[in-house]
Design an enzyme around this catalytic site. Structure first.
Site, PDB file in Angstrom:
ATOM      1  N   HIS A 223      36.633  54.139  55.106  1.00 15.34           N
ATOM      2  CA  HIS A 223      35.954  52.845  55.139  1.00 15.34           C
ATOM      3  C   HIS A 223      36.487  51.894  54.069  1.00 15.34           C
ATOM      4  O   HIS A 223      35.949  50.807  53.868  1.00 15.34           O
ATOM      5  CB  HIS A 223      34.452  53.091  54.930  1.00 15.34           C
ATOM      6  CG  HIS A 223      33.564  51.955  55.295  1.00 15.34           C
ATOM      7  ND1 HIS A 223      32.657  51.401  54.418  1.00 15.34           N
ATOM      8  CD2 HIS A 223      33.429  51.243  56.448  1.00 15.34           C
ATOM      9  CE1 HIS A 223      32.002  50.433  55.001  1.00 15.34           C
ATOM     10  NE2 HIS A 223      32.448  50.307  56.232  1.00 15.34           N
ATOM     11  N   LYS A 225      38.711  49.158  51.998  1.00 19.63           N
ATOM     12  CA  LYS A 225      39.446  47.925  52.276  1.00 19.63           C
ATOM     13  C   LYS A 225      40.176  47.542  50.990  1.00 19.63           C
ATOM     14  O   LYS A 225      39.551  47.078  50.030  1.00 19.63           O
ATOM     15  CB  LYS A 225      38.517  46.780  52.683  1.00 19.63           C
ATOM     16  CG  LYS A 225      37.747  47.035  53.977  1.00 19.63           C
ATOM     17  CD  LYS A 225      36.359  47.470  53.701  1.00 19.63           C
ATOM     18  CE  LYS A 225      35.559  47.574  54.993  1.00 19.63           C
ATOM     19  NZ  LYS A 225      34.293  48.277  54.818  1.00 19.63           N
ATOM     20  N   ASP A 230      52.518  44.229  44.651  1.00 18.56           N
ATOM     21  CA  ASP A 230      53.461  44.449  43.542  1.00 18.56           C
ATOM     22  C   ASP A 230      52.879  45.261  42.389  1.00 18.56           C
ATOM     23  O   ASP A 230      53.443  45.269  41.292  1.00 18.56           O
ATOM     24  CB  ASP A 230      53.981  43.113  42.992  1.00 18.56           C
ATOM     25  CG  ASP A 230      54.779  42.333  44.021  1.00 18.56           C
ATOM     26  OD1 ASP A 230      55.338  42.971  44.939  1.00 18.56           O
ATOM     27  OD2 ASP A 230      54.837  41.091  43.920  1.00 18.56           O
ATOM     28  N   HIS A 398      26.871  41.336  55.517  1.00 16.38           N
ATOM     29  CA  HIS A 398      27.657  42.566  55.518  1.00 16.38           C
ATOM     30  C   HIS A 398      28.100  42.983  54.119  1.00 16.38           C
ATOM     31  O   HIS A 398      28.725  44.025  53.950  1.00 16.38           O
ATOM     32  CB  HIS A 398      28.884  42.364  56.429  1.00 16.38           C
ATOM     33  CG  HIS A 398      29.702  43.579  56.660  1.00 16.38           C
ATOM     34  ND1 HIS A 398      30.934  43.770  56.064  1.00 16.38           N
ATOM     35  CD2 HIS A 398      29.484  44.679  57.427  1.00 16.38           C
ATOM     36  CE1 HIS A 398      31.448  44.920  56.462  1.00 16.38           C
ATOM     37  NE2 HIS A 398      30.587  45.498  57.293  1.00 16.38           N
ATOM     38  N   LYS A 400      28.344  44.399  50.233  1.00 13.63           N
ATOM     39  CA  LYS A 400      27.855  45.602  49.554  1.00 13.63           C
ATOM     40  C   LYS A 400      27.902  45.318  48.053  1.00 13.63           C
ATOM     41  O   LYS A 400      28.961  45.389  47.416  1.00 13.63           O
ATOM     42  CB  LYS A 400      28.719  46.810  49.885  1.00 13.63           C
ATOM     43  CG  LYS A 400      28.827  47.119  51.395  1.00 13.63           C
ATOM     44  CD  LYS A 400      30.022  46.448  52.016  1.00 13.63           C
ATOM     45  CE  LYS A 400      30.376  46.964  53.396  1.00 13.63           C
ATOM     46  NZ  LYS A 400      29.369  46.971  54.392  1.00 13.63           N
ATOM     47  N   ASP A 405      20.573  44.555  35.648  1.00 15.39           N
ATOM     48  CA  ASP A 405      20.246  43.715  34.493  1.00 15.39           C
ATOM     49  C   ASP A 405      21.299  42.614  34.346  1.00 15.39           C
ATOM     50  O   ASP A 405      21.696  42.009  35.322  1.00 15.39           O
ATOM     51  CB  ASP A 405      20.135  44.580  33.233  1.00 15.39           C
ATOM     52  CG  ASP A 405      19.101  45.694  33.371  1.00 15.39           C
ATOM     53  OD1 ASP A 405      18.184  45.544  34.201  1.00 15.39           O
ATOM     54  OD2 ASP A 405      19.222  46.721  32.687  1.00 15.39           O
TER      55      ASP A 405
END
Length: 480
Positions: A223, A225, A230, A398, A400, A405
């Site tokens: 999952h 991404k 470089d 979508h 995450k 704090d």
């Protein structure tokens, strides 16, 4: 009507054999399934209706990904000097987190080779247009190589824009490695892949069914991404590659997501994650730049946490539970899916009981029905304990995100569910620099402005069939 006794004997023998195999599989589930709820659910199913449960167990039953860790240990032993060089470069920048996060240091060191490092720069990227523009700009500036990994790649306008950008760089002689998850990208056309390969781009699926014990397992996903350019710039976050992430899917538009761009030692950590996944998929090592380019002026402290079903410990869950336990004033989480296990749920409740402002942002529109329904099952216990749930009204959310704090913020690929904690290969980036943390908090405040607070009374008014579906979905949490 007379029944052929031979056929009856064969049927009876087969029935007994299947039930014996079901009992054996139930014993395997009790010994190997990570959660007690999952072990109970599988063992009862395997004993009660083995004809259906046995093939499902072959496909969905495992929570441990076989061969990945062993394969990496083998290649590390063969290339000790390269591995030593890799870590010696990054370890130079390892630092302790701020004092108020000191408890995270030993855990981070136990779960990863490199924990918190200095000399980083993290830039928050809000929504698809900003993210894609930044990614494509850095791809265009590449002078050596590009590493691109995505769970979902679509053969649409956005997917083709990335394809054209990669092909243009390949024509310049830039080495390009493109890794995708074969289940998440199941709709990706063969012509798309062949076009990349035709121009000299190395392309591979992650191959989750490779290796002994994984052949029938379709429950694991990569999952992650990640984009690395470089060895100097990296991206990580919630966005895959496709038009829907720009809000072009009418049912889920506008699409709300978050990514971040990184410089510094965290780039090498993300690069290391990609190199590992690429080796698993292809059994080939990539020559990359391990020299760390730091920014002493910004000098943010950050940490990359790659996790997955090949971990010897449930790293994702352990770190999130400890992170939640650090909260003293506020704990804000944004996740499209809310199916927490008991440990995470208990940590959230304890935080609320000690006076922490716990807010959880969820989408108001479903893209996966069972997961969406399951989130309703937590309403009563959340409200009772003082945890506030919000539904994002302006399209589909979508992202995450977690903010603790004023101390630390995380952006990445981890959803608050069993799949991310146990079954998926995931990666999160955590930053402790106050200005970055504040920018994430400000972003969530803007999101909250277009959210509606969950009202338990509204759920109580739902019809019986809806509540029944919610409870059934809750029973399926070990599989969601």
């Amino acid at each position: 009507m007379l029944v052929d006794t031979g056929v009856l004997a064969i049927f009876s023998t087969a029935t007994v054999a299947v039930h014996v195999v079901g009992v054996a599989h139930a014993a395997h589930a009790v010994m190997n399934v990570r959660s007690s709820q999952g072990a109970i659910a599988w063992s009862i199913s395997l004993i009660t209706f083995p004809w259906l449960a046995i093939p499902l167990y072959w496909i969905l039953g495992r929570t441990k990904f076989h061969g990945y860790a062993e394969t990496l240990r083998s290649v590390y032993a063969q290339h000790y000097k390269l591995v030593h060089q890799t870590y010696s470069e990054v370890i130079k920048f390892q630092v302790a987190p701020p004092d108020n996060l000191a408890n995270l240091q030993p855990l981070a060191e136990a779960l990863t080779e490199v924990s918190f490092t200095s000399g980083n720069v993290a830039e928050l990227l809000i929504n698809g247009q900003q993210t894609y523009e930044a990614m494509l700009k850095k791809i265009a500036s590449a002078t050596n190589y590009i590493l691109l990994q995505s769970y979902t790649v679509n053969d649409d306008q956005s997917g083709n824009e990335f394809k054209k950008a990669l092909i243009a760089k390949a024509k310049e002689g830039i080495s390009i490695y493109f890794l995708y998850d074969e289940i998440g990208s199941k709709k990706l056309s063969r012509s798309y892949i062949e076009s990349l390969k035709h121009h000299g781009i190395a392309v591979s699926a992650f191959n989750t069914t490779r290796g002994q014990g994984n052949r029938f397992q379709f429950n694991f996903r990569n999952h992650r991404k990640i984009l690395v350019v470089d060895g100097e710039i990296a991206f990580v976050g919630g966005l895959n590659i496709g038009d829907e992430y720009l809000g072009k899917n009418p049912r889920l538009s506008p699409w709300r997501d978050t990514h971040m761009m990184l410089e510094g030692p965290t780039v090498q950590s993300l690069q290391n994650s990609f190199v590992r996944d690429w080796y698993w998929a292809t059994r080939k090592l990539i020559e990359v730049n391990w020299q760390v380019k730091i920014n002493r002026e910004t000098n943010q402290t950050a940490f990359i946490l790659p996790t997955g079903p090949a971990d010897s410990l449930p790293a994702c869950k352990l770190f999130f539970v400890e992170l939640i336990n650090q909260a003293q004033t506020h704990l804000w989480i944004a996740s499209p899916y809310f199916v927490p296990d008991e440990a995470t749920l208990s940590a959230l409740k304890l935080a609320a009981m000690r006076g922490v402002d716990v807010r959880i942002l969820l989408p108001n529109r479903p893209d996966h029905l069972f997961v969406y329904l399951c989130s309703f099952s937590y309403y009563t216990e959340m409200e009772t304990i003082g945890i506030r749930l919000y539904r994002y009204k302006n399209g589909f959310m979508h992202q995450k995100i977690i903010v603790i704090d004023e101390n630390i913020a995380g952006v990445g690929t981890v959803n608050l569910d069993n799949r991310s904690f146990s079954l998926n290969f995931e990666v999160m980036g955590f930053v402790t620099e106050p200005r970055f943390v504040q920018s994430v908090k400000k972003m969530l405040e803007d999101d909250l402005a277009v959210c509606v607070a969950v009202d338990l009374d509204e759920y109580d008014k739902k019809p019986f069939w809806f509540k029944l579906a919610v409870r059934v979905s809750r029973l399926l949490t070990p599989l969601l």
